[in-house]
Write an enzyme that holds these catalytic residues in place. Structure first.
Site, PDB file in Angstrom:
ATOM      1  N   SER A  46      47.360  78.273  26.122  1.00  0.00           N
ATOM      2  CA  SER A  46      47.948  77.026  25.626  1.00  0.00           C
ATOM      3  C   SER A  46      48.086  77.004  24.108  1.00  0.00           C
ATOM      4  CB  SER A  46      47.025  75.880  26.068  1.00  0.00           C
ATOM      5  OG  SER A  46      47.154  74.775  25.212  1.00  0.00           O
ATOM      6  N   GLY A  47      49.243  76.580  23.649  1.00  0.00           N
ATOM      7  CA  GLY A  47      49.454  76.438  22.208  1.00  0.00           C
ATOM      8  C   GLY A  47      48.542  75.374  21.622  1.00  0.00           C
ATOM      9  N   LEU A  48      48.397  74.278  22.367  1.00  0.00           N
ATOM     10  CA  LEU A  48      47.511  73.206  21.907  1.00  0.00           C
ATOM     11  C   LEU A  48      46.084  73.734  21.766  1.00  0.00           C
ATOM     12  CD1 LEU A  48      46.669  70.251  21.383  1.00  0.00           C
ATOM     13  CD2 LEU A  48      46.500  69.965  23.871  1.00  0.00           C
ATOM     14  N   ASP A  58      48.761  71.409  16.488  1.00  0.00           N
ATOM     15  CA  ASP A  58      49.682  72.098  17.394  1.00  0.00           C
ATOM     16  C   ASP A  58      51.101  71.968  16.845  1.00  0.00           C
ATOM     17  OD1 ASP A  58      50.769  73.347  19.583  1.00  0.00           O
ATOM     18  OD2 ASP A  58      50.518  71.650  20.944  1.00  0.00           O
ATOM     19  N   ASP A  85      51.977  80.175  26.147  1.00  0.00           N
ATOM     20  CA  ASP A  85      52.766  79.026  25.725  1.00  0.00           C
ATOM     21  C   ASP A  85      53.325  79.406  24.353  1.00  0.00           C
ATOM     22  OD1 ASP A  85      53.660  76.638  24.710  1.00  0.00           O
ATOM     23  OD2 ASP A  85      51.675  75.690  24.627  1.00  0.00           O
ATOM     24  N   ASP A  87      55.596  78.164  22.471  1.00  0.00           N
ATOM     25  CA  ASP A  87      56.275  77.104  21.708  1.00  0.00           C
ATOM     26  C   ASP A  87      57.796  77.320  21.749  1.00  0.00           C
ATOM     27  OD1 ASP A  87      53.818  76.038  21.248  1.00  0.00           O
ATOM     28  OD2 ASP A  87      53.594  76.862  19.237  1.00  0.00           O
ATOM     29  N   GLU A 114      59.952  76.503  24.826  1.00  0.00           N
ATOM     30  CA  GLU A 114      60.433  75.134  25.043  1.00  0.00           C
ATOM     31  C   GLU A 114      61.651  74.856  24.160  1.00  0.00           C
ATOM     32  OE1 GLU A 114      56.452  74.000  23.939  1.00  0.00           O
ATOM     33  OE2 GLU A 114      57.208  72.619  22.401  1.00  0.00           O
ATOM     34  N   LYS A 120      57.510  73.130  15.962  1.00  0.00           N
ATOM     35  CA  LYS A 120      57.413  72.118  17.023  1.00  0.00           C
ATOM     36  C   LYS A 120      56.215  71.190  16.787  1.00  0.00           C
ATOM     37  CE  LYS A 120      54.589  72.302  19.766  1.00  0.00           C
ATOM     38  NZ  LYS A 120      54.001  72.902  20.970  1.00  0.00           N
ATOM     39  N   ASN A 122      53.393  68.839  19.313  1.00  0.00           N
ATOM     40  CA  ASN A 122      52.966  68.679  20.698  1.00  0.00           C
ATOM     41  C   ASN A 122      53.767  67.563  21.361  1.00  0.00           C
ATOM     42  OD1 ASN A 122      51.079  67.326  22.887  1.00  0.00           O
ATOM     43  ND2 ASN A 122      50.468  69.463  22.633  1.00  0.00           N
ATOM     44  N   SER A 123      54.116  67.794  22.611  1.00  0.00           N
ATOM     45  CA  SER A 123      54.988  66.863  23.341  1.00  0.00           C
ATOM     46  C   SER A 123      54.413  65.454  23.456  1.00  0.00           C
ATOM     47  CB  SER A 123      55.243  67.395  24.748  1.00  0.00           C
ATOM     48  OG  SER A 123      55.803  68.667  24.685  1.00  0.00           O
ATOM     49  N   ARG A 159      61.161  75.968  29.226  1.00  0.00           N
ATOM     50  CA  ARG A 159      60.536  74.641  29.371  1.00  0.00           C
ATOM     51  C   ARG A 159      61.515  73.577  28.909  1.00  0.00           C
ATOM     52  NH1 ARG A 159      54.725  73.229  26.698  1.00  0.00           N
ATOM     53  NH2 ARG A 159      55.164  71.109  25.941  1.00  0.00           N
ATOM     54  N   HIS A 190      58.596  69.191  31.986  1.00  0.00           N
ATOM     55  CA  HIS A 190      57.452  68.471  31.427  1.00  0.00           C
ATOM     56  C   HIS A 190      57.701  66.974  31.441  1.00  0.00           C
ATOM     57  CE1 HIS A 190      53.616  68.506  29.782  1.00  0.00           C
ATOM     58  NE2 HIS A 190      53.844  68.710  28.494  1.00  0.00           N
TER      59      HIS A 190
HETATM   60  C1  SPV Z   1      50.051  73.277  25.680  1.00  0.00           C
HETATM   61  O1  SPV Z   1      49.111  73.435  26.449  1.00  0.00           O
HETATM   62  O2  SPV Z   1      50.008  73.584  24.489  1.00  0.00           O
HETATM   63  C2  SPV Z   1      51.287  72.694  26.167  1.00  0.00           C
HETATM   64  C3  SPV Z   1      51.237  71.726  27.206  1.00  0.00           C
HETATM   65  O3  SPV Z   1      52.316  72.997  25.619  1.00  0.00           O
HETATM   66  S1  SPV Z   1      51.247  70.195  26.462  1.00  0.00           S
HETATM   67  O4  SPV Z   1      50.161  70.120  25.534  1.00  0.00           O
HETATM   68  O5  SPV Z   1      51.136  69.285  27.570  1.00  0.00           O
HETATM   69  O6  SPV Z   1      52.507  70.022  25.773  1.00  0.00           O
HETATM   70 MG    MG Z   2      52.066  73.821  23.821  1.00  0.00          MG
END
Ligand code: SPV
Ligand code: MG
Length: 545
Positions: A46-48, A58, A85, A87, A114, A120, A122-123, A159, A190
């Site tokens: 995971s990027g986060l 993130d 992930d 990004d 994505e 980017k 975080n969503s 994504r 997502h």
């Molecule tokens: C991540 O895990 O970094 C994701 C998922 O991209 S989210 O945090 O839900 O965007």
């Molecule tokens: Mg991410």
């Protein structure tokens, strides 16, 4: 010999599997290993979580090469596929090509990109304000990645962020279709809603054109069955290892700060030996045995010939050492402790119902006269197998791992473990009271202490006071081993070996002028003599993980 499929193929198979599959987040080597050990078939890098474990946001604050370095550690310690992930692909089509090459070099099985713009965010942070990528530009990135991949099974997941950014379902579907046509191996749709409604609507409209992947972080309460019914291919639990770790670290750090002591947290956190296990320490020590001069081996001799009469029907069909505490026999628990301390050779001296001892990896030696003889006869039965470094202990002991570890670290040719916590203990059965040259001052820099004698508790007052209780565990190095062998011979020559105990042997050694060192402990062990002890043992074993 069948070879394990490549990690790329493993990931492809998860994507194409007819059933719902799962990826769990990991953010460094150790968490990746834990995810694999838990039984997951794939990892979400995971990027986060990776940015968070660096302590940054993130928002592409960590560079892509820093991310790839983390991936390398994760990949090195696992064998299941990792989906990064990625990004936005960290730039344009050209950055994407280089990313794919570098990931393949590290055996990362796939990347998810994505359709947002670099850098980017975080969503879940102001998702609606985030600009999306141009569809054509994003398709070019997918194509570039697919064209450059060396392994045909390397997976590129596209994504779709349209729903996050407040666009319509039609726009989300239009984008997914374009990405699929550009070569994406799967679509991650997502959503930031707390219900799965838009995901389910998307899945229905999409109707299986390509594998569909979801991240139920916000709609986590949705029963997993709903995703199965919607024919989702893969659900990603995207940040739960990081959040679990943060929660544990916050609690433990607050506790240690408040208490100014770690005594209370010790048994709530992973043991250091478990960390070693996760680091693969066992493999290194096996390799050292192969490639370096073999170190002296430590062996364990477990005295386990007696039935344990006070345990009544529990020992009707097995010796005491085979009774179960919390689902594992005492001997299994002991062998696990030996393994933890890299004690490879375990000799069990058995007598009563010896045939029921079926714990793997132990050598069973019989004391055929167990019914009429005592501990020293049992010990003598193992004498031909004595080695230059051995731990001798009773089979009914339960103890915290550090006790054996510290004993192995302590100097001395012959060392006995003495518990200085005499008061308030619930010890049953015979008490082997130890009289030592000094009481336990429980300080860090301990002066050497030696044994004066061990006496069975009789209730009668003696002029001097015992300084502890021998717990039934000792360690002998090369000279100590010879002292023991010689003492056994002398006691046999005196003709009364059959009824003697280990304390008798130790007293004989002290009388002969041998220095028997004392290693003090303070609680954290028990032995099992009576039914009452079993309840305590169950609690003890449970609190010990
Ligand atoms: C991540 O895990 O970094 C994701 C998922 O991209 S989210 O945090 O839900 O965007
Ligand atoms: Mg991410």
């Amino acid at each position: 010999m069948t070879r394990k499929p490549t990690r790329c193929l493993q990931l492809r198979r998860l994507l194409n599997s007819p059933q719902l599959e799962f990826l769990l987040e990991a953010h460094n080597g150790i968490s990746a290993r834990i995810v694999e050990q838990a039984g997951f078939l794939g990892i979400w890098a995971s990027g986060l979580a990776i940015s968070a474990q660096f302590g940054v946001r993130d928002s592409n604050e960590a560079s892509w090469t820093q991310v790839v370095d983390v991936l390398e550690f994760m990949s090195d310690v696992t064998s299941i596929p990792i989906l990064l992930d990625g990004d936005t692909g960290y730039g344009n089509f050209n950055n994407m090509r280089r990313l794919v090459r570098k990931l393949e070099q590290r055996q990362v099985a796939g990347v998810c990109i994505e359709d947002k713009q670099f850098p980017k965010t975080n969503s879940f942070i102001d998702g609606e304000k985030q600009p999306l990528a141009e569809v054509d530009e994003f398709c070019g990135k997918i194509k570039a990645g697919k064209d450059v991949q060396a392994d045909k099974d390397f997976c590129i997941i596209a994504r779709v962020e349209a729903l996050i950014a407040g666009w319509s379902m039609a726009e989300a579907l239009r984008r997914a279709e374009a990405y699929h046509a550009a070569g994406a191996d799967g679509i991650l749709i997502h959503s930031k809603l707390s219900r799965p409604d838009e995901i389910l609507e998307f899945a229905q409209e999409w109707s299986g054109r390509a594998p569909l992947i979801i991240v139920p972080t916000k709609y986590f309460s949705t029963p997993t069955e709903v995703f199965r019914d919607a024919r989702i291919s893969v659900a990603i639990w995207a940040n739960h290892m990081l959040r679990a770790a943060v929660d544990a670290m916050e609690q433990v750090s607050a506790h240690i700060k408040a208490e100014e002591s770690v005594a209370d947290v010790e048994h709530r956190i992973a043991s250091v030996s478990h960390i070693f296990e996760l680091q693969g320490a066992a493999e290194l020590s096996a390799a050292q045995d192969r490639y370096l001069k073999p170190a002296a081996r430590t062996q364990a001799i477990v005295l386990a010939a007696s039935r344990g009469n006070a345990l009544h029907e529990l020992t009707e069909d097995r010796p005491k050492v085979m009774i179960s505490v919390g689902g594992k026999s005492l001997l299994q628990r002991l062998t696990a402790e030996f393994k933890r301390q890299a004690i490879g050779r375990v000799i069990v001296v058995a007598g009563y119902k010896a045939e029921t001892i079926d714990v793997g990896g132990v050598e069973v030696v019989q004391n055929p006269d167990y019914a009429t003889t005592g501990e020293l006869t049992s010990l003598e039965c193992a004498a031909s197998r004595f080695e230059d470094d051995m731990v001798i202990l009773y089979g009914d002991l339960l103890f915290r791992s550090y006790i054996l570890r510290d004993l192995l670290d302590s100097p001395g040719e012959l060392v006995v473990v003495v518990d200085s916590a005499l008061e308030g203990s619930h010890k049953s059965g015979t008490q082997d009271l130890a009289y030592c040259s000094r009481a336990d001052d429980r300080s860090l820099f301990r002066e050497p202490v030696h044994l004066l004698r061990i006496e069975e508790k009789t209730g009668s007052a003696t002029p001097d006071r015992p300084t502890g209780r021998w717990i039934g565990m000792l360690r002998a190095r090369a000279r100590g081993r010879n002292w023991i062998a010689q003492a056994l011979a002398e006691l046999r020559a005196d003709g009364d070996l059959a009824q003697l105990t280990i304390p008798d042997l130790l007293n004989h050694l002290v009388r002969s002028g041998r220095v028997v060192q004392v290693h003090y402990i303070h609680g954290h062990w028990l032995d099992i003599n009576q039914l009452d002890d079993l309840d305590r043992a169950g609690d003890f074993a449970q609190s010990h993980f």
